[in-house]
Design a protein around this motif. Structure first.
Motif, PDB file in Angstrom:
ATOM      1  N   ASN A  31      -1.947 -33.700 -66.416  1.00  0.00           N
ATOM      2  CA  ASN A  31      -3.036 -32.580 -66.092  1.00  0.00           C
ATOM      3  C   ASN A  31      -2.443 -31.429 -65.108  1.00  0.00           C
ATOM      4  OD1 ASN A  31      -5.251 -30.947 -65.639  1.00  0.00           O
ATOM      5  ND2 ASN A  31      -6.569 -32.669 -64.638  1.00  0.00           N
ATOM      6  N   ASN A  32      -2.218 -30.304 -65.770  1.00  0.00           N
ATOM      7  CA  ASN A  32      -1.997 -29.089 -64.926  1.00  0.00           C
ATOM      8  C   ASN A  32      -3.152 -27.957 -64.650  1.00  0.00           C
ATOM      9  OD1 ASN A  32      -1.956 -28.074 -67.251  1.00  0.00           O
ATOM     10  ND2 ASN A  32       0.261 -27.316 -67.160  1.00  0.00           N
ATOM     11  N   ASN A  33      -4.228 -28.566 -65.106  1.00  0.00           N
ATOM     12  CA  ASN A  33      -5.357 -27.691 -64.915  1.00  0.00           C
ATOM     13  C   ASN A  33      -5.601 -26.934 -63.627  1.00  0.00           C
ATOM     14  OD1 ASN A  33      -7.209 -27.255 -67.387  1.00  0.00           O
ATOM     15  ND2 ASN A  33      -6.914 -29.754 -67.428  1.00  0.00           N
ATOM     16  N   ASN A  34      -4.958 -27.832 -62.489  1.00  0.00           N
ATOM     17  CA  ASN A  34      -5.182 -27.118 -61.090  1.00  0.00           C
ATOM     18  C   ASN A  34      -4.089 -26.346 -60.858  1.00  0.00           C
ATOM     19  OD1 ASN A  34      -7.687 -28.615 -60.754  1.00  0.00           O
ATOM     20  ND2 ASN A  34      -6.705 -30.415 -60.041  1.00  0.00           N
ATOM     21  N   GLU A  35      -3.066 -26.148 -61.450  1.00  0.00           N
ATOM     22  CA  GLU A  35      -1.899 -25.264 -61.373  1.00  0.00           C
ATOM     23  C   GLU A  35      -2.398 -23.624 -61.577  1.00  0.00           C
ATOM     24  OE1 GLU A  35       1.448 -28.419 -62.225  1.00  0.00           O
ATOM     25  OE2 GLU A  35       1.184 -26.782 -63.522  1.00  0.00           O
ATOM     26  N   GLU A  36      -1.724 -22.804 -61.208  1.00  0.00           N
ATOM     27  CA  GLU A  36      -1.774 -21.395 -61.588  1.00  0.00           C
ATOM     28  C   GLU A  36      -1.121 -21.044 -62.949  1.00  0.00           C
ATOM     29  OE1 GLU A  36      -3.447 -19.176 -60.243  1.00  0.00           O
ATOM     30  OE2 GLU A  36      -4.104 -20.619 -58.632  1.00  0.00           O
ATOM     31  N   ASP A 132      -7.276 -35.241 -68.756  1.00  0.00           N
ATOM     32  CA  ASP A 132      -5.886 -35.058 -67.799  1.00  0.00           C
ATOM     33  C   ASP A 132      -4.956 -34.457 -68.794  1.00  0.00           C
ATOM     34  OD1 ASP A 132      -7.144 -35.519 -65.731  1.00  0.00           O
ATOM     35  OD2 ASP A 132      -6.408 -37.678 -65.691  1.00  0.00           O
ATOM     36  N   LYS A 136      -3.127 -25.612 -68.434  1.00  0.00           N
ATOM     37  CA  LYS A 136      -2.854 -24.276 -68.580  1.00  0.00           C
ATOM     38  C   LYS A 136      -1.594 -23.721 -69.058  1.00  0.00           C
ATOM     39  CE  LYS A 136      -6.392 -23.473 -64.940  1.00  0.00           C
ATOM     40  NZ  LYS A 136      -6.569 -23.103 -63.417  1.00  0.00           N
TER      41      LYS A 136
END
Length: 276
Positions: A31-36, A132, A136
């Motif tokens: 999961n990289n949803n919290n990355e810019e 997850d 983005k």
């Protein structure tokens, strides 16, 4: 001592044999949803392939879980692959059976994330596992353009690359939504009805427009390049309502795991979901 060594080797042999019978069992969460968002990269969607049947009373659990995932994120691409004594049985299912369940019968319900990742049972308690696998930033994106003219389906599938790849395959499905048919139900979901008379079956696989395990992408798959695959076929004879046709396209690597996927409705023109 010899007995202990023999027992150890026997256990290792069993474990090795078991692993050979299973394609992928780990969650593979990335999961990289919290990355810019990274400029030039693409939105990442999770593919859920739901092996199901109108006769399968426990398959409604997976259908309900997919609905739950879609409440959490829009980045979901779902396909219902019907099997067995079913009006929507997909005749070409055997290569997928051999891929996800080698040497074993396909006892429904079965679900896979990104083609080869086992969705942990019970799926309704493991929604986050699917979420997850969205994100983005991924290195390729898809966009489809389609039309329905004089009972002919026209489709362009475009794949754009933000990094270099090799050994890729493209899979393209033609689906149908809005199919109303009775559904057996052994679960607590859908009000716990034993027999749902007017169950609406969506994203039902009708035709695999490529080889179901994918066709090699032979053109350039390097940074900045775009690959296009075009199709033009008569409306399939098993389609009940051509206006309910939709498509799913996804790209897999040499390990058969989906890198990215996308869904599209008939007569839709899409842009790439690329980060500015």
């Amino acid at each position: 001592m010899k007995k202990i060594q023999f027992l150890t080797l026997f256990i290792v042999a069993i474990l090795f044999s078991s692993c050979n019978d299973t394609v992928v069992i780990e969650n593979n969460s990335n999961n990289n949803n919290n990355e810019e968002p990274i400029s030039g990269q693409f939105k990442k969607r999770v593919l859920i392939e739901d092996y199901t049947g109108t006769w399968c009373g426990n398959c409604t659990r997976v259908a309900y879980a997919i609905e739950q995932v879609k409440e959490e994120t829009d980045n979901v691409v779902s396909v219902a692959i019907h099997n067995g004594n079913d009006p929507y049985h997909f005749e070409g299912i055997d290569p997928l059976k051999n891929l996800i369940s080698p040497n074993n019968a396909l006892a429904l319900p079965v679900s896979r994330l990104n083609r080869v990742v086992v969705w942990t049972f019970p799926e309704t308690s493991n929604i986050q596992q699917a979420v997850d696998l969205t994100g983005k930033n991924t290195g390729l994106g898809l966009a489809m353009n389609s039309s329905l003219v004089d009972d002919v389906v026209n489709l362009d599938v475009n794949v754009k690359f933000a990094q270099d790849y090799s050994d890729l395959k493209l899979v393209v499905y033609l689906l149908e939504d809005g199919l109303v048919y009775e559904q057996t139900n052994y679960t607590i979901y859908y009000d716990g009805e034993d027999h749902i008379a007017d169950f609406v079956h969506n994203h039902v696989l009708r035709v695999s427009m490529t080889d179901i395990l994918g066709e090699n992408i032979t053109d350039a798959t390097t940074l900045g390049s775009t690959f296009t695959k075009s199709f033009s076929i008569p409306v399939p004879s098993n389609i009940e309502n051509a206006s309910n046709i939709s498509f799913v396209a996804f790209v897999v690597g040499s390990d058969n795991k989906t890198i990215n996927s996308r869904a599209s409705h008939i007569n839709e023109t899409q842009e790439f979901e690329q980060n500015p």
